[in-house]
Design an enzyme around this catalytic site. Structure first.
Site, mmCIF file in Angstrom:
data_model
loop_
_atom_site.group_PDB
_atom_site.id
_atom_site.type_symbol
_atom_site.label_atom_id
_atom_site.label_comp_id
_atom_site.label_asym_id
_atom_site.label_seq_id
_atom_site.Cartn_x
_atom_site.Cartn_y
_atom_site.Cartn_z
ATOM 1 N N CYS A 435 21.891 50.782 26.142
ATOM 2 C CA CYS A 435 22.654 49.948 26.770
ATOM 3 C C CYS A 435 24.158 50.318 26.783
ATOM 4 O O CYS A 435 24.607 50.167 25.486
ATOM 5 C CB CYS A 435 22.437 48.481 26.771
ATOM 6 S SG CYS A 435 23.335 47.503 27.665
ATOM 7 N N HIS A 477 16.092 47.925 34.474
ATOM 8 C CA HIS A 477 17.352 47.758 33.446
ATOM 9 C C HIS A 477 18.570 47.113 33.844
ATOM 10 O O HIS A 477 19.083 45.944 33.585
ATOM 11 C CB HIS A 477 17.759 48.912 32.724
ATOM 12 C CG HIS A 477 18.640 48.659 31.641
ATOM 13 N ND1 HIS A 477 18.435 49.135 30.238
ATOM 14 C CD2 HIS A 477 20.049 48.605 31.560
ATOM 15 C CE1 HIS A 477 19.554 48.700 29.492
ATOM 16 N NE2 HIS A 477 20.534 48.486 30.406
ATOM 17 N N GLU A 478 19.064 47.432 35.175
ATOM 18 C CA GLU A 478 20.371 46.899 35.709
ATOM 19 C C GLU A 478 20.104 45.430 36.493
ATOM 20 O O GLU A 478 20.936 44.588 36.361
ATOM 21 C CB GLU A 478 20.787 47.835 36.917
ATOM 22 C CG GLU A 478 21.195 49.124 36.075
ATOM 23 C CD GLU A 478 22.245 48.960 35.106
ATOM 24 O OE1 GLU A 478 22.973 47.948 35.014
ATOM 25 O OE2 GLU A 478 21.825 49.895 34.020
ATOM 26 N N HIS A 481 20.225 42.921 33.864
ATOM 27 C CA HIS A 481 21.552 42.642 33.599
ATOM 28 C C HIS A 481 21.885 41.406 34.503
ATOM 29 O O HIS A 481 22.866 40.561 34.206
ATOM 30 C CB HIS A 481 22.553 43.675 33.710
ATOM 31 C CG HIS A 481 22.434 44.574 32.426
ATOM 32 N ND1 HIS A 481 23.103 43.857 31.198
ATOM 33 C CD2 HIS A 481 22.452 45.991 32.142
ATOM 34 C CE1 HIS A 481 23.149 44.878 30.246
ATOM 35 N NE2 HIS A 481 22.560 45.984 30.656
#
Length: 514
Positions: A435, A477-478, A481
């Site tokens: 990250c 993953h994004e 966020h």
């Protein structure tokens, strides 16, 4: 303002005392209306809307819209009232033609734009010296219409902190662009051009360049062409590190030249943005030439499409590390990511759900955020080799909006606006992830092998896209966020990330059996 200038709700609301962005949104959707005369007057004055539009008498500042005569620095008359803040994406000069009839296409030539104008050549140069940016614009205009052209609209807009409109608003509200500081000058051939103020905002100036001066008039007649040149300057404190060109008139050739001191060790890259909010690298490379104590960067294109926007960005690397964080011994990888603007773990914004866009009403805001993400991705790419692909979410650049971009291992770029996972596969696998917000370690994270994601395009239309294997991992993953989650939240109980020095997968793709 929304329809003809693409203004965002924040840009409309922020200059007007007592008018919030949320209320502007309700008004646009027909859920609210303005009834108080005092607020109407404040809107009129802050946004420089002539009183006649609201059936009011001419406002006091309207008398200040005079014609400026060269030479000598022009000044804005005293008592012209408050000026609103313009939230724009980049320092830019966007040409627009004078209004006039549209004529049919001439054989062998580009179809003329409004006013019958065609830009045969557009050459822009930006030079940086002694904390001052000096811009020189040179255009060859052809009147392909049927009426004389008597004026030409030019625009200067700046944004010192793109992606952080509130910070920019505070800066320009306290220290706006001033006419006398710009030192604007313009010529057509050997004649100086007078100019007339059209828009006088804190971060945006628009003027009509007039084909006349105190000695006479020299209109551009049908079939004629002429060179116009103009220049201005803006201090470093008010100019962000980019220069944008927007194609608003049919153009045959466009070029940009950036001239920087070599001692600053500048590096330049470029992005093209479209009306769909997609952003991708320039299709042709930016050329570099070293000449003595200067470093020159040039880029050009032929017959760019209308409404295309080309943005050259730079970084003075004299203060930014250049080494690979995977092998760095003197500076931690996380410090390098912080140096290029990536928010680091521990900041509250990384744990907050991102605010979705109200599309298409907030299309301009979405485009601005996507452009900022693309810029950050280019800066990060210069520091490290990402063999698996990479992504970045808006909270990682300090913007609490639901936008992310993903670049695949093959180089394709995906834009995600308001994404959410609606279905996952039962099959999962476990791979190491890194990250940008804590790049000193790598963690083993289980993820579904298939992801069904609902997202919105710039026009507000909903789509469902299926992502698989490595791409599904990047997208997941994004999206995490945007929900205030980090990959460490997904790791199995009892496992912890390993230092990047112990990780052996840098630069290679994830492996899959099928």
């Amino acid at each position: 303002m929304k329809k003809y200038d693409g203004a965002s709700q924040n840009r409309i609301a922020s200059p007007v005392e007592g008018l919030s962005q949320s209320r502007v949104s309700r008004i646009m959707q027909g859920e609210d209306h303005i009834a108080r005369l005092s607020l109407i007057e404040r809107i009129t004055d802050a946004l420089r809307i002539p009183g006649s539009y609201f059936h009011l008498a001419a406002r006091p500042w309207e008398a200040a819209r005079d014609v400026r005569e060269p030479p000598g620095p022009p000044t804005v008359p005293a008592g012209s009232g408050p000026t609103p803040v313009a939230h724009v994406a980049t320092p830019s000069v966007d040409p627009a033609p004078a209004p006039g009839p549209v004529v049919a296409e001439s054989p062998g030539r580009l179809p003329p734009g409004p006013g019958g104008l065609v830009v045969e050549e557009d050459r822009a140069e930006l030079r940086y010296d002694d904390s001052m940016y000096v811009a020189h614009q040179r255009r060859r205009l052809l009147n392909a219409g049927s009426e004389p052209v008597t004026r030409y609209l030019m625009r200067i807009s700046v944004d010192r902190f793109p992606g952080d409109p509130e910070r920019s608003a505070r800066l320009y509200r306290s220290d706006p662009l001033r006419w006398e500081d710009l030192q604007l000058s313009a010529h057509c051939g050997g004649e100086q051009m007078a100019w007339q103020v059209k828009t006088d905002w804190d971060a945006l100036k628009e003027v009509w360049l007039l084909f006349e001066n105190s000695r006479g008039r020299f209109p551009l007649y049908p079939g004629e062409s002429a060179w116009i040149n103009y220049s201005y300057q803006v201090s470093r404190e008010k100019w962000g590190p980019w220069f944008q060109r927007a194609v608003r008139v049919p153009t045959s050739f466009l070029s940009v030249r950036l001239d920087f001191p070599a001692e600053l060790d500048p590096v330049v890259w470029g992005m093209e943005t479209s009306m769909t909010a997609d952003a991708f690298p320039l299709r042709t490379a930016v050329a570099r030439t070293d000449s003595g104590d200067r470093r020159i960067f040039t880029w050009s294109t032929t017959e760019p499409p209308l409404h295309a926007r080309y943005r050259l960005e730079w970084n003075f690397r004299a203060t930014v590390p250049e080494r690979d964080p995977a092998t760095e011994t003197g500076t931690r990888p996380s410090d390098q990511m912080a140096a290029v603007g990536i928010v680091q773990e521990g900041e509250a914004i990384l744990r907050q759900p991102a605010r979705p866009f109200a599309l298409p009403n907030e299309a301009e805001d979405a485009r601005r955020v996507v452009a900022e993400l693309s810029s950050a991705l280019e800066r990060v790419s210069a520091l490290h080799t990402f063999g698996k692909g990479l992504g970045i979410a808006a909270p990682q650049v300090g913007i609490n909006r639901a936008a992310a971009i993903v670049r695949t291992a093959g180089g394709d770029t995906l834009t995600l606006l308001n994404p959410s996972v609606i279905e996952t596969s039962r099959e999962t696998d476990e791979q190491y992830e890194g990250c940008l917000s804590f790049f000193d370690v790598r963690g083993l994270v289980p993820r579904p092998l298939e992801l069904h994601v609902e997202h919105t395009d710039i026009d507000g239309n909903r789509h469902i896209t299926v992502y698989r294997q490595g791409l599904a991992r990047l997208v997941a993953h994004e999206i995490d966020h945007l929900h205030g989650q980090l990959y460490t939240d997904r790791m199995r109980a009892g496992t912890t990330p390993i230092p990047v020095e112990q990780y052996r997968g840098t630069g290679s793709a994830w492996s899959y059996n099928r």
